[in-house]
Scaffold this motif. Sequence first.
Motif, PDB file in Angstrom:
ATOM      1  N   GLY A  18      40.294  41.125  47.884  1.00 23.99           N
ATOM      2  CA  GLY A  18      40.439  42.362  48.643  1.00 23.99           C
ATOM      3  C   GLY A  18      39.104  43.001  48.966  1.00 23.99           C
ATOM      4  O   GLY A  18      38.052  42.531  48.527  1.00 23.99           O
ATOM      5  N   LEU A  19      39.171  44.086  49.747  1.00 17.30           N
ATOM      6  CA  LEU A  19      37.934  44.759  50.127  1.00 17.30           C
ATOM      7  C   LEU A  19      38.126  46.271  50.184  1.00 17.30           C
ATOM      8  O   LEU A  19      39.252  46.749  50.345  1.00 17.30           O
ATOM      9  CB  LEU A  19      37.455  44.192  51.474  1.00 17.30           C
ATOM     10  N   VAL A  20      37.041  47.001  50.012  1.00 15.77           N
ATOM     11  CA  VAL A  20      37.094  48.442  50.278  1.00 15.77           C
ATOM     12  C   VAL A  20      36.093  48.784  51.365  1.00 15.77           C
ATOM     13  O   VAL A  20      35.066  48.144  51.506  1.00 15.77           O
ATOM     14  CB  VAL A  20      36.793  49.316  49.031  1.00 15.77           C
ATOM     15  N   VAL A  21      36.452  49.802  52.163  1.00 15.80           N
ATOM     16  CA  VAL A  21      35.545  50.302  53.196  1.00 15.80           C
ATOM     17  C   VAL A  21      35.333  51.797  52.960  1.00 15.80           C
ATOM     18  O   VAL A  21      36.035  52.393  52.143  1.00 15.80           O
ATOM     19  CB  VAL A  21      36.135  50.106  54.610  1.00 15.80           C
ATOM     20  N   ALA A  22      34.362  52.389  53.685  1.00 14.62           N
ATOM     21  CA  ALA A  22      34.112  53.821  53.557  1.00 14.62           C
ATOM     22  C   ALA A  22      34.927  54.553  54.622  1.00 14.62           C
ATOM     23  O   ALA A  22      34.562  54.522  55.789  1.00 14.62           O
ATOM     24  CB  ALA A  22      32.627  54.108  53.736  1.00 14.62           C
ATOM     25  N   PRO A  23      36.042  55.198  54.216  1.00 14.66           N
ATOM     26  CA  PRO A  23      36.922  55.787  55.224  1.00 14.66           C
ATOM     27  C   PRO A  23      36.258  56.876  56.067  1.00 14.66           C
ATOM     28  O   PRO A  23      36.260  56.812  57.270  1.00 14.66           O
ATOM     29  CB  PRO A  23      38.077  56.369  54.416  1.00 14.66           C
ATOM     30  N   ARG A  24      35.698  57.891  55.427  1.00  9.57           N
ATOM     31  CA  ARG A  24      35.019  58.914  56.247  1.00  9.57           C
ATOM     32  C   ARG A  24      33.544  58.894  55.924  1.00  9.57           C
ATOM     33  O   ARG A  24      32.974  59.871  55.486  1.00  9.57           O
ATOM     34  CB  ARG A  24      35.625  60.293  55.983  1.00  9.57           C
ATOM     35  N   ARG A  25      32.966  57.746  56.090  1.00  9.09           N
ATOM     36  CA  ARG A  25      31.540  57.527  55.863  1.00  9.09           C
ATOM     37  C   ARG A  25      31.109  57.712  54.407  1.00  9.09           C
ATOM     38  O   ARG A  25      29.933  57.859  54.124  1.00  9.09           O
ATOM     39  CB  ARG A  25      30.683  58.398  56.796  1.00  9.09           C
ATOM     40  N   VAL A  26      32.091  57.728  53.500  1.00  7.85           N
ATOM     41  CA  VAL A  26      31.740  57.793  52.079  1.00  7.85           C
ATOM     42  C   VAL A  26      32.638  56.844  51.295  1.00  7.85           C
ATOM     43  O   VAL A  26      33.857  56.841  51.486  1.00  7.85           O
ATOM     44  CB  VAL A  26      31.936  59.221  51.500  1.00  7.85           C
ATOM     45  N   LEU A  27      32.050  56.054  50.419  1.00  4.74           N
ATOM     46  CA  LEU A  27      32.845  55.269  49.476  1.00  4.74           C
ATOM     47  C   LEU A  27      33.124  56.169  48.287  1.00  4.74           C
ATOM     48  O   LEU A  27      32.209  56.784  47.738  1.00  4.74           O
ATOM     49  CB  LEU A  27      32.074  54.022  49.038  1.00  4.74           C
ATOM     50  N   ARG A  28      34.376  56.294  47.914  1.00  7.55           N
ATOM     51  CA  ARG A  28      34.736  57.291  46.907  1.00  7.55           C
ATOM     52  C   ARG A  28      34.830  56.743  45.489  1.00  7.55           C
ATOM     53  O   ARG A  28      35.040  55.562  45.278  1.00  7.55           O
ATOM     54  CB  ARG A  28      36.083  57.898  47.275  1.00  7.55           C
ATOM     55  N   VAL A  29      34.729  57.673  44.553  1.00  9.91           N
ATOM     56  CA  VAL A  29      34.838  57.325  43.138  1.00  9.91           C
ATOM     57  C   VAL A  29      36.154  56.605  42.853  1.00  9.91           C
ATOM     58  O   VAL A  29      36.182  55.586  42.166  1.00  9.91           O
ATOM     59  CB  VAL A  29      34.767  58.603  42.265  1.00  9.91           C
ATOM     60  N   GLU A  30      37.264  57.129  43.424  1.00 10.04           N
ATOM     61  CA  GLU A  30      38.579  56.510  43.146  1.00 10.04           C
ATOM     62  C   GLU A  30      38.566  55.044  43.556  1.00 10.04           C
ATOM     63  O   GLU A  30      39.182  54.196  42.901  1.00 10.04           O
ATOM     64  CB  GLU A  30      39.708  57.203  43.928  1.00 10.04           C
ATOM     65  N   GLN A  31      37.903  54.753  44.665  1.00 13.07           N
ATOM     66  CA  GLN A  31      37.881  53.352  45.121  1.00 13.07           C
ATOM     67  C   GLN A  31      37.174  52.460  44.110  1.00 13.07           C
ATOM     68  O   GLN A  31      37.601  51.351  43.827  1.00 13.07           O
ATOM     69  CB  GLN A  31      37.175  53.262  46.489  1.00 13.07           C
ATOM     70  N   MET A  32      36.058  52.957  43.558  1.00 11.40           N
ATOM     71  CA  MET A  32      35.313  52.156  42.586  1.00 11.40           C
ATOM     72  C   MET A  32      36.117  52.000  41.294  1.00 11.40           C
ATOM     73  O   MET A  32      36.083  50.968  40.649  1.00 11.40           O
ATOM     74  CB  MET A  32      33.959  52.797  42.288  1.00 11.40           C
ATOM     75  N   ARG A  33      36.885  53.066  40.935  1.00  8.32           N
ATOM     76  CA  ARG A  33      37.732  52.958  39.733  1.00  8.32           C
ATOM     77  C   ARG A  33      38.823  51.922  39.930  1.00  8.32           C
ATOM     78  O   ARG A  33      39.155  51.176  39.016  1.00  8.32           O
ATOM     79  CB  ARG A  33      38.349  54.319  39.399  1.00  8.32           C
ATOM     80  N   GLN A  34      39.383  51.878  41.147  1.00  8.61           N
ATOM     81  CA  GLN A  34      40.398  50.841  41.431  1.00  8.61           C
ATOM     82  C   GLN A  34      39.787  49.463  41.267  1.00  8.61           C
ATOM     83  O   GLN A  34      40.393  48.568  40.690  1.00  8.61           O
ATOM     84  CB  GLN A  34      40.866  50.950  42.882  1.00  8.61           C
ATOM     85  N   ILE A  35      38.591  49.306  41.798  1.00  8.89           N
ATOM     86  CA  ILE A  35      37.943  47.992  41.701  1.00  8.89           C
ATOM     87  C   ILE A  35      37.695  47.642  40.241  1.00  8.89           C
ATOM     88  O   ILE A  35      37.941  46.514  39.812  1.00  8.89           O
ATOM     89  CB  ILE A  35      36.616  47.987  42.487  1.00  8.89           C
ATOM     90  N   GLU A  36      37.240  48.630  39.481  1.00  4.80           N
ATOM     91  CA  GLU A  36      36.979  48.365  38.065  1.00  4.80           C
ATOM     92  C   GLU A  36      38.262  47.886  37.384  1.00  4.80           C
ATOM     93  O   GLU A  36      38.264  46.892  36.661  1.00  4.80           O
ATOM     94  CB  GLU A  36      36.453  49.633  37.381  1.00  4.80           C
ATOM     95  N   LYS A  37      39.349  48.590  37.667  1.00  6.90           N
ATOM     96  CA  LYS A  37      40.619  48.235  37.035  1.00  6.90           C
ATOM     97  C   LYS A  37      41.054  46.829  37.447  1.00  6.90           C
ATOM     98  O   LYS A  37      41.380  45.985  36.609  1.00  6.90           O
ATOM     99  CB  LYS A  37      41.670  49.268  37.468  1.00  6.90           C
ATOM    100  N   GLU A  38      41.018  46.561  38.737  1.00  7.51           N
ATOM    101  CA  GLU A  38      41.474  45.262  39.239  1.00  7.51           C
ATOM    102  C   GLU A  38      40.578  44.118  38.769  1.00  7.51           C
ATOM    103  O   GLU A  38      41.045  43.022  38.499  1.00  7.51           O
ATOM    104  CB  GLU A  38      41.540  45.277  40.774  1.00  7.51           C
ATOM    105  N   ALA A  39      39.270  44.398  38.692  1.00 11.26           N
ATOM    106  CA  ALA A  39      38.335  43.337  38.294  1.00 11.26           C
ATOM    107  C   ALA A  39      38.555  42.924  36.846  1.00 11.26           C
ATOM    108  O   ALA A  39      38.213  41.816  36.448  1.00 11.26           O
ATOM    109  CB  ALA A  39      36.894  43.802  38.507  1.00 11.26           C
ATOM    110  N   ASN A  40      39.148  43.831  36.077  1.00  5.94           N
ATOM    111  CA  ASN A  40      39.387  43.508  34.673  1.00  5.94           C
ATOM    112  C   ASN A  40      40.636  42.650  34.441  1.00  5.94           C
ATOM    113  O   ASN A  40      40.827  42.118  33.360  1.00  5.94           O
ATOM    114  CB  ASN A  40      39.454  44.776  33.828  1.00  5.94           C
TER     115      ASN A  40
END
Length: 354
Positions: free
Chosen positions: A95-117
């Motif tokens: 999967g991938l994440v993008v910056a919706p309103r020109r910012v990558l958000r903390v929640e997105q990184m937390r999702q990645i952390e969770k999924e990567a584990n």
Amino acid sequence: MFDELTGNSRVKGVLERMLVADRLPGAMLFTGEEGIGKKLFALEIARALNCRTPKDMEACGVCSSCVRIRKLNYPTRDDADEWTQIIWTDHPDVGLVVAPRRVLRVEQMRQIEKEANYRPFEGKARVFLIDEADKLNDASANALLKVLEEPPRTSHLILITARPAMLLPTILSRCQMIRFSPLTPAEIEKYLIKNDTDVKTARLRARAAGGSMGRALSGDLITFTSQRKAMLKVLNALVLSNDRAQLLRSAEQLNEAQYKDEFEERLDVLETLIRDAWMLSLGVDTSRIVNEDLSAELKEIAQKIDPGRAGDWILQIEDLREQLIVNVNRKVTTDSLFLVMAGDVAATKRPKVR
Ligand SMILES: [Zn+2]
């Protein structure tokens, strides 16, 4: 299947060797201009890792895993919530994440952390792409650092950006950087012809695309051509005519409201022009420069350009990009950039804010 991707043969070699040796880093950073295939290469790695019938560690391209990883399911609506989720491919491990309103958000990184584990659901590895990684702010960068420090062995993170100078040093130091080059006009032309563009149009588009396949395909060459014309004036004023008034006019134009959204693109274009002139001054063949169709103008500049100064100019432009993040007055900063480049004002290296 790296063969099917256009350009960047050096990068292909590096990635293939890493895959074969089973030494693909857990965190990588793909850098290089917009529209040159960074994301496609990242997806190709995800396929190589998850292919059911790989050949020499390369993806077969036809098995069900390969086919499903090719497709990213971007939300169809303009719903901000959907865009802040991980955008999955048809494969549950990629999967991938993008910056919706020109910012990558903390929640997105937390999702990645969770999924990567999690261990891979279906394939052999989980792969997450973080597009526009330059849009991490301090908070989201810190959240991402947690995963980058110790990614689980079966998870890979690939950060993608055209502007690596905007990333925090702590992020940079944890990723293996892979630099992509702009595509040559010949590479773009070949691709366009293979994909049913007639030879004449392909030639024209390839030569005017400034090294970006994205631009050659999107067709917005009119905007690009006018941007390039404006930036060529800057380089001319710097190298040939020594024309301060022109430099200030150009700085002013860069800040005009109608070009507001193009500001960063114009700086990108200026950088490719400087690099091309610099390369020509070192005797590099015109077929290897990005703006090949301007080779006559660029050769003239190349004869007068001082290679040391050209290198400084690129650093000064990068410096301006950094300053712009902290809300400095853009008009003043742009004026002073061009005057610093002209050598009228000494560069004031401001302390790093972050
Ligand atoms: Zn396959």
